[in-house]
Write an enzyme that holds these catalytic residues in place. Structure first.
Site, PDB file in Angstrom:
ATOM      1  N   GLY A  44       0.813  -1.216   0.000  1.00 60.21           N
ATOM      2  CA  GLY A  44       0.000   0.000   0.000  1.00 60.21           C
ATOM      3  C   GLY A  44       0.848   1.267   0.000  1.00 60.21           C
ATOM      4  O   GLY A  44       0.554   2.227  -0.714  1.00 60.21           O
ATOM      5  N   CYS A  45       1.905   1.264   0.792  1.00 59.49           N
ATOM      6  CA  CYS A  45       2.771   2.444   0.894  1.00 59.49           C
ATOM      7  C   CYS A  45       3.551   2.655  -0.408  1.00 59.49           C
ATOM      8  O   CYS A  45       3.761   3.796  -0.829  1.00 59.49           O
ATOM      9  CB  CYS A  45       3.714   2.302   2.079  1.00 59.49           C
ATOM     10  N   THR A  46       3.951   1.567  -1.043  1.00 58.56           N
ATOM     11  CA  THR A  46       4.641   1.670  -2.334  1.00 58.56           C
ATOM     12  C   THR A  46       3.701   2.266  -3.374  1.00 58.56           C
ATOM     13  O   THR A  46       4.080   3.183  -4.115  1.00 58.56           O
ATOM     14  CB  THR A  46       5.159   0.288  -2.779  1.00 58.56           C
ATOM     15  N   THR A  49       3.041   6.037  -2.577  1.00 52.20           N
ATOM     16  CA  THR A  49       4.225   6.851  -2.860  1.00 52.20           C
ATOM     17  C   THR A  49       4.448   6.973  -4.368  1.00 52.20           C
ATOM     18  O   THR A  49       4.762   8.058  -4.872  1.00 52.20           O
ATOM     19  CB  THR A  49       5.448   6.256  -2.137  1.00 52.20           C
TER      20      THR A  49
END
Length: 154
Positions: A44-46, A49
């Site tokens: 999710g963070c990848t 970002t």
């Protein structure tokens, strides 16, 4: 959130990728997006970002700086930034200074256990240093575009 009388953003200084540090009050005169995310290199963070990365030129054209913030180490951030080819800096908040100032640390369920972590959240700060909009409990899909659309409306 009340946008007719917005609250001032908390001031803090954190170490940033590229060997610098970032102080919020020193960025007055430009709009800011601060997005808090749980952990480098997780799916999710990848995705989140990468979405901010892909729209970075449009944020810049709107007079806006973008910074990603998590509790990861500088080494982790440098690796994440290089892996994704980020044109903006990531800020390391290992002491939870900014996380606490913006109230993004929450108890979360992970694999059936309660853990303290960052609630995915984004804040738009105007050129005078006031928080103009906040998103909490962010769902990644479409979020960076929604933030960009809001920034363009300021």
């Amino acid at each position: 959130m009340n946008t007719t009388n917005p609250a001032s953003a908390a001031d803090f200084t954190l170490p940033a990728t590229g060997g610098a540090s970032v102080t919020v009050s020193a960025l007055r005169g430009r709009k800011l997006v601060l997005y808090f995310y749980p952990k480098d290199s997780t799916p999710g963070c990848t995705n989140e970002t990468a979405d901010f990365r892909d729209r970075h030129a449009e944020f810049q054209a709107a007079g806006c700086e973008v910074y990603g913030i998590s509790r990861d180490s500088m080494k982790s951030h440098e690796n994440f930034k290089a892996k994704l080819g980020l044109p903006f800096e990531l800020l390391s908040d290992t002491e939870e200074t900014a996380c606490n100032a913006f109230g993004v640390i929450k108890m979360k369920n992970m694999y059936g256990k309660q853990v303290r972590g960052i609630e995915r959240s984004t804040f738009v700060i105007d050129a005078e240093g006031a928080i103009r909009r906040e998103w909490r409990g962010v769902k990644v899909a479409g979020h960076a575009q929604e933030v960009l659309d809001f920034v363009k409306s300021l």
